[in-house]
Design a protein around this motif. Sequence first.
Motif, PDB file in Angstrom:
ATOM      1  N   ARG A  13      34.755  26.966  35.024  1.00 53.46           N
ATOM      2  CA  ARG A  13      34.158  27.216  33.711  1.00 53.46           C
ATOM      3  C   ARG A  13      32.721  26.728  33.627  1.00 53.46           C
ATOM      4  N   GLN A  14      32.256  25.979  34.646  1.00 50.17           N
ATOM      5  CA  GLN A  14      30.885  25.485  34.640  1.00 50.17           C
ATOM      6  C   GLN A  14      30.346  25.481  36.054  1.00 50.17           C
ATOM      7  N   GLN A  15      29.053  25.224  36.172  1.00 52.52           N
ATOM      8  CA  GLN A  15      28.426  25.230  37.488  1.00 52.52           C
ATOM      9  C   GLN A  15      28.400  23.825  38.059  1.00 52.52           C
ATOM     10  N   GLY A  16      28.927  23.683  39.264  1.00 52.30           N
ATOM     11  CA  GLY A  16      28.939  22.397  39.951  1.00 52.30           C
ATOM     12  C   GLY A  16      28.894  22.628  41.441  1.00 52.30           C
ATOM     13  N   GLY A  17      29.369  21.628  42.200  1.00 55.34           N
ATOM     14  CA  GLY A  17      29.282  21.722  43.644  1.00 55.34           C
ATOM     15  C   GLY A  17      30.097  22.854  44.235  1.00 55.34           C
ATOM     16  N   ILE A  18      31.323  23.065  43.734  1.00 53.43           N
ATOM     17  CA  ILE A  18      32.167  24.129  44.282  1.00 53.43           C
ATOM     18  C   ILE A  18      31.561  25.497  43.999  1.00 53.43           C
ATOM     19  N   GLU A  19      31.045  25.672  42.792  1.00 56.90           N
ATOM     20  CA  GLU A  19      30.447  26.956  42.427  1.00 56.90           C
ATOM     21  C   GLU A  19      29.201  27.237  43.270  1.00 56.90           C
ATOM     22  N   THR A  20      28.386  26.209  43.471  1.00 63.21           N
ATOM     23  CA  THR A  20      27.194  26.367  44.300  1.00 63.21           C
ATOM     24  C   THR A  20      27.582  26.682  45.741  1.00 63.21           C
ATOM     25  N   HIS A  21      28.633  26.025  46.221  1.00 64.89           N
ATOM     26  CA  HIS A  21      29.125  26.309  47.569  1.00 64.89           C
ATOM     27  C   HIS A  21      29.586  27.769  47.672  1.00 64.89           C
ATOM     28  N   ALA A  22      30.321  28.242  46.673  1.00 61.19           N
ATOM     29  CA  ALA A  22      30.800  29.627  46.689  1.00 61.19           C
ATOM     30  C   ALA A  22      29.634  30.611  46.752  1.00 61.19           C
ATOM     31  N   LEU A  23      28.567  30.312  46.011  1.00 61.09           N
ATOM     32  CA  LEU A  23      27.379  31.164  46.046  1.00 61.09           C
ATOM     33  C   LEU A  23      26.769  31.181  47.453  1.00 61.09           C
ATOM     34  N   HIS A  24      26.617  30.003  48.053  1.00 59.36           N
ATOM     35  CA  HIS A  24      26.054  29.936  49.405  1.00 59.36           C
ATOM     36  C   HIS A  24      26.965  30.634  50.415  1.00 59.36           C
ATOM     37  N   LEU A  25      28.259  30.491  50.239  1.00 60.13           N
ATOM     38  CA  LEU A  25      29.204  31.156  51.137  1.00 60.13           C
ATOM     39  C   LEU A  25      29.034  32.670  51.065  1.00 60.13           C
ATOM     40  N   ALA A  26      28.954  33.196  49.850  1.00 58.25           N
ATOM     41  CA  ALA A  26      28.778  34.645  49.687  1.00 58.25           C
ATOM     42  C   ALA A  26      27.459  35.107  50.291  1.00 58.25           C
ATOM     43  N   ARG A  27      26.393  34.358  50.052  1.00 58.98           N
ATOM     44  CA  ARG A  27      25.090  34.730  50.607  1.00 58.98           C
ATOM     45  C   ARG A  27      25.100  34.665  52.126  1.00 58.98           C
ATOM     46  N   GLY A  28      25.738  33.641  52.674  1.00 57.50           N
ATOM     47  CA  GLY A  28      25.813  33.523  54.126  1.00 57.50           C
ATOM     48  C   GLY A  28      26.610  34.643  54.757  1.00 57.50           C
ATOM     49  N   LEU A  29      27.725  35.011  54.126  1.00 62.56           N
ATOM     50  CA  LEU A  29      28.542  36.110  54.658  1.00 62.56           C
ATOM     51  C   LEU A  29      27.778  37.430  54.602  1.00 62.56           C
ATOM     52  N   LYS A  30      27.020  37.650  53.526  1.00 63.21           N
ATOM     53  CA  LYS A  30      26.203  38.868  53.438  1.00 63.21           C
ATOM     54  C   LYS A  30      25.195  38.913  54.577  1.00 63.21           C
ATOM     55  N   LYS A  31      24.604  37.771  54.867  1.00 64.51           N
ATOM     56  CA  LYS A  31      23.608  37.712  55.941  1.00 64.51           C
ATOM     57  C   LYS A  31      24.212  38.135  57.272  1.00 64.51           C
ATOM     58  N   PHE A  32      25.506  37.858  57.462  1.00 68.23           N
ATOM     59  CA  PHE A  32      26.172  38.197  58.709  1.00 68.23           C
ATOM     60  C   PHE A  32      26.867  39.554  58.655  1.00 68.23           C
ATOM     61  N   GLY A  33      26.597  40.345  57.619  1.00 66.83           N
ATOM     62  CA  GLY A  33      27.051  41.727  57.592  1.00 66.83           C
ATOM     63  C   GLY A  33      28.343  41.994  56.855  1.00 66.83           C
ATOM     64  N   TYR A  34      28.892  40.982  56.158  1.00 65.84           N
ATOM     65  CA  TYR A  34      30.153  41.164  55.449  1.00 65.84           C
ATOM     66  C   TYR A  34      29.906  41.498  53.981  1.00 65.84           C
ATOM     67  N   SER A  35      30.988  41.876  53.287  1.00 63.20           N
ATOM     68  CA  SER A  35      30.897  42.259  51.871  1.00 63.20           C
ATOM     69  C   SER A  35      31.763  41.324  51.034  1.00 63.20           C
ATOM     70  N   PRO A  36      31.244  40.153  50.698  1.00 66.58           N
ATOM     71  CA  PRO A  36      32.032  39.199  49.912  1.00 66.58           C
ATOM     72  C   PRO A  36      31.940  39.481  48.420  1.00 66.58           C
ATOM     73  N   SER A  37      32.899  38.957  47.669  1.00 62.84           N
ATOM     74  CA  SER A  37      32.827  38.995  46.210  1.00 62.84           C
ATOM     75  C   SER A  37      33.412  37.689  45.682  1.00 62.84           C
ATOM     76  N   ILE A  38      32.960  37.295  44.494  1.00 66.17           N
ATOM     77  CA  ILE A  38      33.467  36.104  43.829  1.00 66.17           C
ATOM     78  C   ILE A  38      34.537  36.532  42.838  1.00 66.17           C
ATOM     79  N   LEU A  39      35.677  35.871  42.889  1.00 66.04           N
ATOM     80  CA  LEU A  39      36.792  36.187  42.003  1.00 66.04           C
ATOM     81  C   LEU A  39      37.113  34.949  41.168  1.00 66.04           C
ATOM     82  N   PHE A  40      36.871  35.047  39.863  1.00 59.78           N
ATOM     83  CA  PHE A  40      37.182  33.948  38.944  1.00 59.78           C
ATOM     84  C   PHE A  40      38.591  34.143  38.381  1.00 59.78           C
ATOM     85  N   TYR A  41      39.364  33.075  38.333  1.00 58.07           N
ATOM     86  CA  TYR A  41      40.736  33.159  37.829  1.00 58.07           C
ATOM     87  C   TYR A  41      40.779  33.531  36.354  1.00 58.07           C
TER      88      TYR A  41
END
Length: 362
Positions: A13-41
């Motif tokens: 529900r807010q921005q913190g370390g896990i959310e920032t990590h998820a953003l970096h994970l998605a960006r890193g996966l895109k850089k390596f050619g994958y198609s990630p998406s963020i799924l909020f419960y």
Amino acid sequence: MDSPDIAIFLDSRQQGGIETHALHLARGLKKFGYSPSILFYCRYNADHPIEPLLHHHQIPFEYLDGKINSAGLWCRRHSPLLIHTHGYKANIIGRLAAKLTDTPIVSTFHNGDRGSGLIRLYHWFDELTSRLSHNIAVSPEIALRLPEPVKLMNNFIEAPRWSATTGQEVAFVGRLSHEKGPDLFLQLAKHLPDLHFTVYGSGNLHETLAASKAPNVKFAGQVTSMEPHWQQVGLLCITSREEGLPLVALEAMAHGIPVLSFAVGALPELIEAGSNGWIISEGNIKQMSKQIRHWQCLSDEDKKKLAQTCIETIRKNYSYDAVIPELLTLYRHAVNKAGYIWPEMPVQEQAQELLQELPREQ
């Protein structure tokens, strides 16, 4: 939303370390050619605070309806190659969804603090059910709590491109809660009344802390991003009582800012004393105060060397290029073990072609 290769699942529900990590994970996966998406419960607010950054980096995202079966239904509709969960609630629900839909799953354990009461019970159940997923821990302390096999893996951020800052603030960046130790940070400020201390963040201790702060402490409140503020910071202090591997430490070092921390979580593995920061025994305010004074008295040349080492530490061990290939190896193992075939992405194929085109030694 197009069907993703990898679904990054979290309850937030807010921005913190896990959310920032998820953003970096998605960006890193895109850089390596994958198609990630963020799924909020669940959608807790009109807009999640991290939405502007997801739009900026063109990361697709979706909110589920917060029902226990919603993740499983989503997996049946989209058939992701793999689901990667973060945080105790997403881990537990994600494992149920993965089991019901035969979806490969990886879970990352971020929190060094298990909490108390009901939260502690959730963490216990998260650890108990971790046998249903392939698991990553961000610190040795967390890894010891989990059944084998568990992969110890560094957190990561974008490789630093920035020059070192020349700021003078001594900063605390994080949630204002007991386990993060903001009260200990304020004690440091009282020991060093001639220095400027700034607290970035919000939390349930804000009013109590504000009422007892010294005149040399400024509360900056919750900020959407630290990017506009790092240039004012000269030293990051981490006074946590419990920790994993905080992304804020990596972000500071990527800007050439040394980190002074208690010996908690994976921080002793990140920080090499006198080279890119300093490690102090847990709770030793007197020693930490002395180290801040030592930092203040360093020459400009010594501070420049510190900054260069900080940046190089991140580039070598905590960047997308350093960690994402290791993560993809774990993904491949999880997918293959589930009986599926891990696809090679175009960026990897291109890399192989380039290697083949390189001239051979005569």
